[in-house]
Motif scaffolding. Structure first.
Motif, PDB file in Angstrom:
ATOM      1  N   MET A   1       6.552   3.137 -13.566  1.00 47.66           N
ATOM      2  CA  MET A   1       6.777   2.341 -12.385  1.00 47.66           C
ATOM      3  C   MET A   1       5.470   2.232 -11.601  1.00 47.66           C
ATOM      4  O   MET A   1       4.759   3.206 -11.430  1.00 47.66           O
ATOM      5  CB  MET A   1       7.860   2.994 -11.513  1.00 47.66           C
ATOM      6  CG  MET A   1       8.184   2.212 -10.266  1.00 47.66           C
ATOM      7  SD  MET A   1       9.462   2.943  -9.208  1.00 47.66           S
ATOM      8  CE  MET A   1      10.902   2.738 -10.217  1.00 47.66           C
ATOM      9  N   SER A   2       5.161   1.046 -11.122  1.00 51.72           N
ATOM     10  CA  SER A   2       3.958   0.819 -10.330  1.00 51.72           C
ATOM     11  C   SER A   2       4.193   1.227  -8.882  1.00 51.72           C
ATOM     12  O   SER A   2       5.298   1.101  -8.359  1.00 51.72           O
ATOM     13  CB  SER A   2       3.572  -0.660 -10.380  1.00 51.72           C
ATOM     14  OG  SER A   2       3.257  -1.036 -11.705  1.00 51.72           O
ATOM     15  N   THR A   3       3.131   1.698  -8.245  1.00 53.99           N
ATOM     16  CA  THR A   3       3.235   2.186  -6.867  1.00 53.99           C
ATOM     17  C   THR A   3       2.626   1.189  -5.899  1.00 53.99           C
ATOM     18  O   THR A   3       1.468   0.784  -6.051  1.00 53.99           O
ATOM     19  CB  THR A   3       2.530   3.546  -6.718  1.00 53.99           C
ATOM     20  OG1 THR A   3       3.148   4.475  -7.613  1.00 53.99           O
ATOM     21  CG2 THR A   3       2.640   4.072  -5.300  1.00 53.99           C
ATOM     22  N   LEU A   4       3.411   0.815  -4.904  1.00 51.88           N
ATOM     23  CA  LEU A   4       2.974  -0.072  -3.833  1.00 51.88           C
ATOM     24  C   LEU A   4       2.811   0.731  -2.561  1.00 51.88           C
ATOM     25  O   LEU A   4       3.747   1.386  -2.102  1.00 51.88           O
ATOM     26  CB  LEU A   4       4.007  -1.183  -3.597  1.00 51.88           C
ATOM     27  CG  LEU A   4       3.724  -2.120  -2.407  1.00 51.88           C
ATOM     28  CD1 LEU A   4       2.457  -2.941  -2.657  1.00 51.88           C
ATOM     29  CD2 LEU A   4       4.925  -3.016  -2.145  1.00 51.88           C
ATOM     30  N   TYR A   5       1.607   0.692  -1.996  1.00 52.46           N
ATOM     31  CA  TYR A   5       1.415   1.225  -0.667  1.00 52.46           C
ATOM     32  C   TYR A   5       1.741   0.080   0.289  1.00 52.46           C
ATOM     33  O   TYR A   5       1.084  -0.965   0.265  1.00 52.46           O
ATOM     34  CB  TYR A   5      -0.019   1.668  -0.435  1.00 52.46           C
ATOM     35  CG  TYR A   5      -0.458   2.945  -1.106  1.00 52.46           C
ATOM     36  CD1 TYR A   5       0.344   3.633  -2.015  1.00 52.46           C
ATOM     37  CD2 TYR A   5      -1.720   3.464  -0.846  1.00 52.46           C
ATOM     38  CE1 TYR A   5      -0.088   4.800  -2.619  1.00 52.46           C
ATOM     39  CE2 TYR A   5      -2.164   4.632  -1.438  1.00 52.46           C
ATOM     40  CZ  TYR A   5      -1.338   5.295  -2.326  1.00 52.46           C
ATOM     41  OH  TYR A   5      -1.775   6.453  -2.931  1.00 52.46           O
ATOM     42  N   LEU A   6       2.754   0.263   1.100  1.00 51.42           N
ATOM     43  CA  LEU A   6       3.134  -0.705   2.119  1.00 51.42           C
ATOM     44  C   LEU A   6       2.634  -0.165   3.447  1.00 51.42           C
ATOM     45  O   LEU A   6       3.111   0.874   3.924  1.00 51.42           O
ATOM     46  CB  LEU A   6       4.659  -0.879   2.134  1.00 51.42           C
ATOM     47  CG  LEU A   6       5.253  -1.766   3.228  1.00 51.42           C
ATOM     48  CD1 LEU A   6       4.659  -3.172   3.194  1.00 51.42           C
ATOM     49  CD2 LEU A   6       6.772  -1.812   3.087  1.00 51.42           C
ATOM     50  N   PHE A   7       1.646  -0.833   4.023  1.00 54.01           N
ATOM     51  CA  PHE A   7       1.022  -0.399   5.263  1.00 54.01           C
ATOM     52  C   PHE A   7       1.369  -1.388   6.363  1.00 54.01           C
ATOM     53  O   PHE A   7       1.107  -2.586   6.228  1.00 54.01           O
ATOM     54  CB  PHE A   7      -0.495  -0.319   5.112  1.00 54.01           C
ATOM     55  CG  PHE A   7      -0.963   0.848   4.281  1.00 54.01           C
ATOM     56  CD1 PHE A   7      -0.148   1.923   3.989  1.00 54.01           C
ATOM     57  CD2 PHE A   7      -2.257   0.870   3.790  1.00 54.01           C
ATOM     58  CE1 PHE A   7      -0.599   3.002   3.240  1.00 54.01           C
ATOM     59  CE2 PHE A   7      -2.722   1.937   3.046  1.00 54.01           C
ATOM     60  CZ  PHE A   7      -1.893   3.005   2.769  1.00 54.01           C
ATOM     61  N   TRP A  29       9.058  -1.614  -7.576  1.00 54.14           N
ATOM     62  CA  TRP A  29       7.974  -0.828  -6.998  1.00 54.14           C
ATOM     63  C   TRP A  29       8.453   0.549  -6.547  1.00 54.14           C
ATOM     64  O   TRP A  29       9.552   0.690  -6.007  1.00 54.14           O
ATOM     65  CB  TRP A  29       7.393  -1.526  -5.764  1.00 54.14           C
ATOM     66  CG  TRP A  29       6.644  -2.779  -6.026  1.00 54.14           C
ATOM     67  CD1 TRP A  29       7.084  -4.061  -5.805  1.00 54.14           C
ATOM     68  CD2 TRP A  29       5.316  -2.903  -6.532  1.00 54.14           C
ATOM     69  NE1 TRP A  29       6.107  -4.958  -6.142  1.00 54.14           N
ATOM     70  CE2 TRP A  29       5.012  -4.281  -6.590  1.00 54.14           C
ATOM     71  CE3 TRP A  29       4.357  -1.975  -6.929  1.00 54.14           C
ATOM     72  CZ2 TRP A  29       3.785  -4.749  -7.039  1.00 54.14           C
ATOM     73  CZ3 TRP A  29       3.128  -2.454  -7.377  1.00 54.14           C
ATOM     74  CH2 TRP A  29       2.860  -3.823  -7.429  1.00 54.14           C
ATOM     75  N   ASP A  30       7.604   1.547  -6.729  1.00 54.18           N
ATOM     76  CA  ASP A  30       7.730   2.845  -6.075  1.00 54.18           C
ATOM     77  C   ASP A  30       6.935   2.680  -4.781  1.00 54.18           C
ATOM     78  O   ASP A  30       5.714   2.485  -4.824  1.00 54.18           O
ATOM     79  CB  ASP A  30       7.127   3.944  -6.951  1.00 54.18           C
ATOM     80  CG  ASP A  30       7.124   5.304  -6.292  1.00 54.18           C
ATOM     81  OD1 ASP A  30       7.949   5.544  -5.392  1.00 54.18           O
ATOM     82  OD2 ASP A  30       6.282   6.141  -6.679  1.00 54.18           O
ATOM     83  N   VAL A  31       7.602   2.715  -3.633  1.00 57.54           N
ATOM     84  CA  VAL A  31       6.968   2.367  -2.360  1.00 57.54           C
ATOM     85  C   VAL A  31       6.571   3.620  -1.583  1.00 57.54           C
ATOM     86  O   VAL A  31       7.372   4.538  -1.409  1.00 57.54           O
ATOM     87  CB  VAL A  31       7.906   1.504  -1.491  1.00 57.54           C
ATOM     88  CG1 VAL A  31       7.243   1.145  -0.162  1.00 57.54           C
ATOM     89  CG2 VAL A  31       8.328   0.236  -2.239  1.00 57.54           C
TER      90      VAL A  31
END
Length: 174
Positions: A1-7, A29-31
């Motif tokens: 799973m790809s990781t998304l940094y949500l800022f 996404w892994d958030v």
């Protein structure tokens, strides 16, 4: 799973962040959620629930020296809503805030990044804002411009879906 940094910065659309996290998770996404200090104060009553939702601690401040990293490495970063303050600090390399430090470093690491400014019309007309947008674009950041930029009073019109789609496209192309 790809990781998304949500800022997220301190603009009204931040109050919809739980729904956006759920949408991103539905997209696969892994958030990991990072907030500016003011956004963290605004969401103080929701931080524990947001950590449960993402499965990761919500961050808004730098770790102490010697503390290990608590998040997986980012596959992509979405900075939204990106305030006037955040956009200018990022472009100028002023990294006294955790979120800005990570995205400034992300440029050097080549992490795919999308920024969605959210500011009022007066800030959008400030000459530094346009210079900052051009600096970020020149560094490879996809800056999504449009109605969300001046939509601080209408969070329902903030282009969350467009932003998530732009991140997905950047990662697919990269």
């Amino acid at each position: 799973m790809s990781t998304l940094y949500l800022f997220a910065g301190a603009a009204e659309p931040v109050f919809d962040i739980a729904r956006v996290i759920e949408e991103a998770q539905a997209d696969g996404w892994d958030v990991c959620l990072g907030l500016t200090p003011t956004a963290a104060r605004w969401l103080a009553g929701s931080l524990e629930g947001l950590a449960v939702l993402t499965g990761h601690p919500v961050r808004w401040d730098y770790a102490f020296p010697g503390e290990g990293e608590v998040w997986p490495e980012a596959s992509a970063i979405l900075v939204a809503p990106a305030t006037f303050h955040t956009v200018n600090q990022w472009a100028l390399g002023i990294v006294d805030e955790f979120v800005v430090g990570v995205v400034a470093e992300g440029i050097g690491k080549g992490v795919p990044m999308v920024a969605v400014p959210c500011l009022n019309a007066a800030y959008a007309r400030h000459p530094q804002f346009e210079r900052s947008v051009e600096t970020l674009r020149g560094a490879g950041v996809f800056v999504l411009r449009g109605e969300g930029e001046s939509g601080m009073g209408d969070a329902a019109r903030f282009p969350w879906r467009v932003a998530l789609d732009a991140v997905r496209e950047l990662v697919a192309v990269g």
